[in-house]
Design a protein around this motif. Structure first.
Motif: not given
Lengths: 287, 356
Positions: B75, B79-80, B100-101, B104, B148-149, B152
């Motif tokens: 985390e 890097v995702t 989501f990310g 977080m 989703r990636a 971020l």
């Protein structure tokens, strides 16, 4: 043979058991709870048995005790089972042994476990004598009252011990089916270990956890043998009251016993319905 | 813009005894779209998980620019990784999944909602934000996973076989989406694939991994036309291999001396020629070949040939092949500029890349 007849034949044994035993039993129970027992000359059904039990002085106390026992043991067992399942999911030396020990008591009947708890935890039991021998207490009677106590500690102890492996097993199967990819995704998206558990794994385990907990709750709420052995003389858990009323030599108490059984069943069904609704609302996306 | 480099990265899974990744050294240039290519089970996904921090290497280091990140938890790496399966969280809506990310990270809900809405439209999922993942098609789920990636804005984006679970029609669409999003954002991106055509079509750079080792790295046409080893040539569909000796600009082999392009190395080699470069008809390095088979492949036709008992294959257009019949003879030519010499033994070493 058509598919339909084949299906009917295949289902017949199950339907026979369900219809013949369960539904007939339920029907007779209901009839008797309404004071309809022609053998005793009661042919005029009414609700007086229900009125009698619901207004009896000890009823509310017994109901509260039963709810307390069922809720507490379910919550503790579910929490510990979650921790155990998370532990057993890891690979570490000794994992196989712990896994075996956890599953071992699935095979032990409740009643045997209850007697074991009595031997170990009562004031004349092994732990009391050990504590006395070690000089921790002056006499075994100073050992805390953990069994046959009014708050049901012994009963809760037994249920936690007995149901923990059951919930653990269901959770482990669930975790195995889910794999750890969703958590890996969560970590890669910036979630810490705790966040991945809290926001991804736990919600995905919830349906299984709730299902297992509901079964445990229903059992702990409705079973009579454990509170009979490990419960106090007063107050008595609801199922114990029902059991005693139904085995009373005075046949006139039968309707009240049946009414109590119906009330226990109704509360159980109501809780199941609540659970199903919670599941439909919270976990509609979960597989 | 971030440059990713791997230094002697090595991983053996407990109990397997065989290394999944054998000490890979690799540099992925800042802002590039690199394909990590290799057959199934060659250690690609393991390499990705090592970069993402989802597993720990036995040895070696992962660096972003100059700073090592090997010790950081996933985390905190920037890097995702997007997995082969979309792996959307089933208990969350699509919008919640994409956010989501950011949640977080503790961003304010208004900012999250804004980013998510922009991302939804960027991957053409407008109006589907309130749905549950199960209500979406496979292609839509994959796009949501990508969103989703990307939302971020990671320093490095890893995509593990993003197209392999899609229908052929959707594959093209997704490939273009990945390409355009990567060019727009400039995020250093690695795409894992086992499909050489996909790697060639998608990436600026290809890293070919064979048996857990880096076999060759370079732009797609370099691997295609100038393979470093026999295994590389085979992986890219090479079928014509002639062992022999290079001397004074000529290659002496079972089909007689062939004129080599200028600057060809001397000594024992394996000569290779792509089947589409083998010309049917007269030209430089002509030979008479017997036709052993003619296979219609749709846009191309494969012609099996025997030259002095040596089997060769040519890919040609169906038009040119229409007159060919098995058993007949045809003149073929092997253009010197299409001839390429490989090291004689089946070594994977690439002169530019030290391999441990």
């Amino acid at each position: 043979m058509t598919d339909r007849t084949r299906l009917a034949l295949l289902l017949a044994p199950a339907l026979l058991v369900l219809g013949g035993l369960f539904l007939t039993g339920l029907g007779l129970t209901l009839l008797r709870s309404f004071r309809y027992m022609p053998a005793l000359g009661l042919t005029d059904p009414d609700l007086s048995a229900y009125v009698a039990i619901l207004t009896a002085p000890g009823f509310l106390t017994s109901l509260t005790l039963s709810l307390w026992i069922a809720t507490t043991s379910t919550l503790i067992a579910a929490t510990l089972a979650l921790a155990t399942a998370l532990l057993l999911r890891q690979t570490f030396p000794g994992r196989a042994i712990i896994s075996f020990l956890v599953q071992l008591n699935l095979t032990i009947p409740h009643i045997v476990g209850a007697i074991g708890i009595l031997y170990l935890f009562s004031q004349s039991g092994s732990f009391a004598r050990l504590a006395h021998a070690a000089g921790l207490i002056a006499t075994p009677a100073q050992f805390p009252i953990l069994t046959q106590d009014p708050t049901g500690i012994g009963i809760i102890l037994l249920y936690v011990w007995k149901e923990l492996p059951f919930i653990t097993l269901i959770l482990l199967a669930n975790m195995q089916a889910l794999g750890d990819d969703h958590e890996s995704v969560a970590r890669s998206l910036g979630a810490s270990r705790w966040q991945a558990f809290r926001h991804v794994l736990l919600p995905m385990l919830m349906p299984g956890l709730l299902a297992a907990s509901t079964l445990v709750f229903a059992f702990a709420f409705g079973a009579y043998e454990v509170p009979l052995i490990l419960g106090a003389h007063a107050p008595k858990a609801l199922p114990v009251l029902a059991w005693q009323a139904s085995t009373d030599t005075d046949l006139a108490t039968r309707p009240e016993a049946m009414a109590m059984a119906v009330v226990i069943a109704l509360i159980g069904v109501a809780l199941l319905a609540l659970y199903a609704r919670a599941l439909a609302k919270g976990g509609s996306g979960a597989r | 813009m971030t440059r990713l480099s791997l230094h002697g990265l090595r991983k053996t899974y407990p109990g397997t005894g065989q290394a999944a990744v054998h000490g890979i050294d690799l540099t992925v240039e800042s802002g590039s779209l690199t394909a990590l290519l290799g057959p199934s089970g060659c250690g690609k996904t393991t390499t990705m998980k090592l970069i993402a921090g989802l597993i720990a290497p036995d040895a070696g280091e992962v660096r972003l620019d100059a700073s090592p990140i090997t010790a950081l938890p996933p985390e905190r790496r920037g890097v995702t990784m997007v997995f082969q399966d979309p792996l959307l969280f089933p208990h969350q809506t699509i919008a919640q999944n994409i956010g989501f990310g950011l949640r977080m990270r503790g961003l304010p809900p208004a900012r999250i909602a804004e980013s998510v809405a922009a991302m939804l439209s960027r991957v053409r999922l407008d109006g589907l934000g309130d749905r549950r993942p199960a209500a979406l098609s496979g292609g839509q789920q994959q796009r949501a996973a990508l969103a989703r990636a990307l939302v971020l804005q990671p320093r490095v984006l890893l995509l593990d076989e993003p197209l392999s679970n899609l229908d052929p029609g959707l594959r093209d669409e997704m490939r273009q989406l990945i390409r355009s999003l990567q060019q727009e954002t400039g995020i250093t991106t690695i795409v894992v694939t086992h499909d050489q055509a996909e790697a060639v079509a998608l990436a600026d750079q290809i890293v070919l991994i064979l048996e857990g080792r880096l076999a060759q790295q370079g732009p797609p046409d370099a691997l295609y036309r100038r393979p470093a080893a026999l295994a590389v040539a085979r992986f890219f569909g090479g079928v014509n291999f002639l062992p022999g000796r290079s001397q004074g600009g000529l290659f002496h082999s079972a089909v007689g001396p062939l004129t080599l392009p200028p600057g060809a190395p001397e000594g024992d080699h394996v000569l290779t020629l792509r089947p589409e470069a083998l010309r049917l008809g007269p030209g430089p390095n002509p030979r008479t070949a017997r036709i052993t088979s003619v296979t219609f492949l749709g846009t191309q036709t494969r012609v099996g040939l025997a030259v002095d008992g040596t089997a060769l294959q040519a890919l040609t257009t169906p038009d040119l092949a229409s007159a060919l019949v098995p058993g007949g003879e045809v003149t073929v030519s092997l253009p010197p500029e299409a001839l390429w010499l490989l090291p004689p033994e089946a070594t994977l070493s690439d002169p530019g890349q030290p391999i441990r």
